[in-house]
Write a protein that holds these residues in place. Sequence first.
Motif, mmCIF file in Angstrom:
data_model
loop_
_atom_site.group_PDB
_atom_site.id
_atom_site.type_symbol
_atom_site.label_atom_id
_atom_site.label_comp_id
_atom_site.label_asym_id
_atom_site.label_seq_id
_atom_site.Cartn_x
_atom_site.Cartn_y
_atom_site.Cartn_z
ATOM 1 N N THR A 34 -37.362 13.663 -122.058
ATOM 2 C CA THR A 34 -37.976 13.392 -120.756
ATOM 3 C C THR A 34 -37.017 13.724 -119.630
ATOM 4 O OG1 THR A 34 -39.333 11.785 -119.548
ATOM 5 C CG2 THR A 34 -37.241 10.979 -120.388
ATOM 6 N N ALA A 35 -37.600 13.979 -118.456
ATOM 7 C CA ALA A 35 -36.835 14.046 -117.217
ATOM 8 C C ALA A 35 -36.949 12.698 -116.532
ATOM 9 C CB ALA A 35 -37.388 15.140 -116.307
ATOM 10 N N SER A 36 -35.890 12.281 -115.873
ATOM 11 C CA SER A 36 -35.918 10.952 -115.272
ATOM 12 C C SER A 36 -34.812 10.803 -114.247
ATOM 13 C CB SER A 36 -35.740 9.889 -116.371
ATOM 14 O OG SER A 36 -35.605 8.601 -115.812
ATOM 15 N N VAL A 73 -33.695 12.714 -125.938
ATOM 16 C CA VAL A 73 -32.872 13.521 -125.034
ATOM 17 C C VAL A 73 -33.360 13.265 -123.616
ATOM 18 C CG1 VAL A 73 -32.191 15.851 -124.345
ATOM 19 C CG2 VAL A 73 -32.473 15.299 -126.771
ATOM 20 N N ILE A 74 -32.430 13.008 -122.706
ATOM 21 C CA ILE A 74 -32.792 12.694 -121.315
ATOM 22 C C ILE A 74 -32.117 13.689 -120.373
ATOM 23 C CG2 ILE A 74 -32.951 10.891 -119.573
ATOM 24 C CD1 ILE A 74 -34.071 10.007 -122.306
ATOM 25 N N PHE A 75 -32.913 14.362 -119.546
ATOM 26 C CA PHE A 75 -32.388 15.179 -118.452
ATOM 27 C C PHE A 75 -32.522 14.366 -117.169
ATOM 28 C CE2 PHE A 75 -33.522 18.429 -121.544
ATOM 29 C CZ PHE A 75 -32.485 19.358 -121.427
ATOM 30 N N ALA A 76 -31.409 14.092 -116.507
ATOM 31 C CA ALA A 76 -31.427 13.313 -115.271
ATOM 32 C C ALA A 76 -30.633 14.040 -114.198
ATOM 33 C CB ALA A 76 -30.820 11.926 -115.500
ATOM 34 N N PRO A 77 -31.063 13.952 -112.941
ATOM 35 C CA PRO A 77 -30.255 14.547 -111.874
ATOM 36 C C PRO A 77 -28.907 13.844 -111.798
ATOM 37 C CG PRO A 77 -32.046 13.212 -110.973
ATOM 38 C CD PRO A 77 -32.292 13.321 -112.436
ATOM 39 N N LYS A 78 -27.874 14.575 -111.485
ATOM 40 C CA LYS A 78 -26.525 13.992 -111.463
ATOM 41 C C LYS A 78 -26.393 12.893 -110.411
ATOM 42 C CE LYS A 78 -24.293 17.241 -108.248
ATOM 43 N NZ LYS A 78 -23.159 18.192 -108.068
ATOM 44 N N SER A 79 -27.345 12.826 -109.484
ATOM 45 C CA SER A 79 -27.325 11.796 -108.438
ATOM 46 C C SER A 79 -27.913 10.477 -108.904
ATOM 47 C CB SER A 79 -28.110 12.287 -107.217
ATOM 48 O OG SER A 79 -29.464 12.568 -107.577
ATOM 49 N N TYR A 90 -34.776 15.772 -109.269
ATOM 50 C CA TYR A 90 -35.650 15.332 -110.363
ATOM 51 C C TYR A 90 -36.622 16.437 -110.756
ATOM 52 C CZ TYR A 90 -39.765 13.234 -112.526
ATOM 53 O OH TYR A 90 -40.829 12.981 -113.354
ATOM 54 N N ASP A 91 -37.134 17.150 -109.760
ATOM 55 C CA ASP A 91 -38.089 18.213 -110.044
ATOM 56 C C ASP A 91 -37.440 19.336 -110.852
ATOM 57 O OD1 ASP A 91 -40.681 17.629 -108.155
ATOM 58 O OD2 ASP A 91 -38.825 16.892 -107.262
ATOM 59 N N ASP A 92 -36.168 19.626 -110.578
ATOM 60 C CA ASP A 92 -35.445 20.609 -111.380
ATOM 61 C C ASP A 92 -35.314 20.131 -112.825
ATOM 62 O OD1 ASP A 92 -34.990 22.318 -109.180
ATOM 63 O OD2 ASP A 92 -33.211 21.178 -108.597
ATOM 64 N N ALA A 93 -34.995 18.849 -112.981
ATOM 65 C CA ALA A 93 -34.864 18.277 -114.319
ATOM 66 C C ALA A 93 -36.206 18.301 -115.047
ATOM 67 C CB ALA A 93 -34.330 16.845 -114.230
ATOM 68 N N PHE A 94 -37.291 18.039 -114.316
ATOM 69 C CA PHE A 94 -38.633 18.046 -114.903
ATOM 70 C C PHE A 94 -38.943 19.431 -115.481
ATOM 71 C CE2 PHE A 94 -42.904 16.039 -114.926
ATOM 72 C CZ PHE A 94 -43.673 17.148 -115.268
ATOM 73 N N ASP A 95 -38.752 20.458 -114.667
ATOM 74 C CA ASP A 95 -39.071 21.820 -115.111
ATOM 75 C C ASP A 95 -38.211 22.226 -116.308
ATOM 76 O OD1 ASP A 95 -40.948 22.012 -113.087
ATOM 77 O OD2 ASP A 95 -39.571 22.990 -111.681
ATOM 78 N N LEU A 96 -36.951 21.839 -116.286
ATOM 79 C CA LEU A 96 -36.056 22.173 -117.389
ATOM 80 C C LEU A 96 -36.488 21.457 -118.671
ATOM 81 C CD1 LEU A 96 -33.539 23.659 -118.336
ATOM 82 C CD2 LEU A 96 -32.160 21.708 -117.550
ATOM 83 N N THR A 97 -36.951 20.246 -118.534
ATOM 84 C CA THR A 97 -37.406 19.483 -119.696
ATOM 85 C C THR A 97 -38.596 20.155 -120.368
ATOM 86 O OG1 THR A 97 -36.673 17.425 -118.670
ATOM 87 C CG2 THR A 97 -38.249 17.233 -120.452
ATOM 88 N N TYR A 134 -40.979 16.737 -128.429
ATOM 89 C CA TYR A 134 -42.152 16.075 -127.847
ATOM 90 C C TYR A 134 -41.772 15.584 -126.459
ATOM 91 C CZ TYR A 134 -46.283 13.049 -127.477
ATOM 92 O OH TYR A 134 -47.448 12.459 -127.083
ATOM 93 N N CYS A 135 -42.512 16.027 -125.442
ATOM 94 C CA CYS A 135 -42.135 15.759 -124.046
ATOM 95 C C CYS A 135 -42.860 14.540 -123.505
ATOM 96 C CB CYS A 135 -42.461 16.982 -123.187
ATOM 97 S SG CYS A 135 -41.895 16.847 -121.480
ATOM 98 N N ARG A 136 -42.079 13.585 -123.013
ATOM 99 C CA ARG A 136 -42.629 12.358 -122.446
ATOM 100 C C ARG A 136 -42.929 12.467 -120.962
ATOM 101 N NH1 ARG A 136 -41.996 8.769 -118.838
ATOM 102 N NH2 ARG A 136 -42.119 6.523 -119.166
ATOM 103 N N ASN A 137 -42.597 13.561 -120.322
ATOM 104 C CA ASN A 137 -42.607 13.632 -118.869
ATOM 105 C C ASN A 137 -43.811 12.965 -118.218
ATOM 106 O OD1 ASN A 137 -40.198 14.962 -118.779
ATOM 107 N ND2 ASN A 137 -40.975 16.812 -117.789
ATOM 108 N N THR A 138 -43.521 12.164 -117.211
ATOM 109 C CA THR A 138 -44.555 11.474 -116.451
ATOM 110 C C THR A 138 -45.439 12.478 -115.715
ATOM 111 O OG1 THR A 138 -43.129 9.565 -116.144
ATOM 112 C CG2 THR A 138 -44.934 9.827 -114.598
ATOM 113 N N GLY A 139 -46.756 12.233 -115.733
ATOM 114 C CA GLY A 139 -47.666 13.146 -115.081
ATOM 115 C C GLY A 139 -47.831 14.443 -115.845
#
Length: 422
Positions: free
Chosen positions: A135-137, A157-163, A186-193, A203-208
């Motif tokens: 997921t992205a988060s 596996v979690i992709f998160a913005p460094k901020s 976050y949007d960059d992390a979402f697309d990468l996920t 399996y992608c958990r991404n919200t929305g």
Amino acid sequence: MKNFTGYKCSLCGTEYLPGQVTYTCPKDGGNLDVVLDYELIKRKFHYEDITSRTESSLWRYLPLLPVDEPAGDSTPLHAAGWTPVFALPRLAEKLNLKHLWLKDESRNPTASFKDRASAVVVTRARELKSEIVVTASTGNAGAALAGMSAAVGQKAVIFAPKSAPPAKVAQLLVFGAKVILVDGTYDDAFDLTVKAADEFGWYCRNTGYNPFTIEGKKTAAFEIWEWWLQAHRDWHKKDSPLDNHPPLTIFVSVGDGNIISGIHKGFKDLLALGWIPNMPRIIGVQAEGSAAIANAFNANTETITPVSATTLADSISVDLPRDGVRAVRAAKETGGTYITVTDDEIIKSIAELGKMGVFPEPAGATAYAGLVKATSLGVVGSDDPILVMNTGSGLKDVKAAMQAVNPAPIIEPTLEAVKKLL
């Protein structure tokens, strides 16, 4: 999964069988709604079959969920949901309201609303025998996925913005997830996920994006429904004049739109089953610096135009909300509206709720900030019964919390120093 018949696109209305699609509509990319077999559920269950259950988690609503009950019964996965509702009489008096409550989602296992979605998605991943869930988060969804996955030995596996706030990143790491910080939004992390999930078969958990996230989040509506039923019983016992009160109004902070859409979906399920006579009014609250959905609502359109999100409420900081259309409808179809608030108003609301014994993160305080503004604008009246959602714990973002209070003084360890301070 006998009550789960497939999916329906929220944009074009195309229907799909359970195995035909996984994430979004192949035709237009629209969010998919999980379709339950309402007639079968009505034949098999009466609402009292649900409300009489002793299960104190979201799994009490298993007949209304599109997954089977997860194996085992003593893990954090089974502790998601069934969060408390608190009365806020002092704040009600301050705002000239007669009835004000707060549902505290910080009591979930990883301290946010997102545990609801992750509990259902992880269960779905186990049914699909997925080796890895990703997921992205900005922190909360990732912490929820990491925690729920750790509970059952699922790789995450979690992709998160460094901020992302350090406390949230710490949760991800402690729960044992593979954490990858992205030098972007976050949007960059979402697309990468999404790209990584397609490339590696995760399996992608991404919200929305994953239709099962909303199925977890809708359980909050079921709990509100049960609590409201009990409130009515209590009022009738007291021969209360509230017998003729206006409908319940619910204030929800909104980022990508999936929580407000989930609450709306839950009430739509109950309405389809004939278990509620009408919809509560749902009001979405966004930070002024991240208001793409509010902008669309106020322009009377379902076209979501991206923004460059800037708000200290990281959990609702989103350039392009991925569940924007359903989020617009959640307010429009229930007679609600959208309200925007400043970061200063959010910070002030952290302190206000703190004085009531509730410690919200900025996104959680946003809903209350929206209520404060709504009372000043006349959006709600003194007779309206109101429920505010606190979506996460203030311990998730201590840096923001410290902006809401004065620093503690430092004194010498003497009684004289105490007297001087007092």
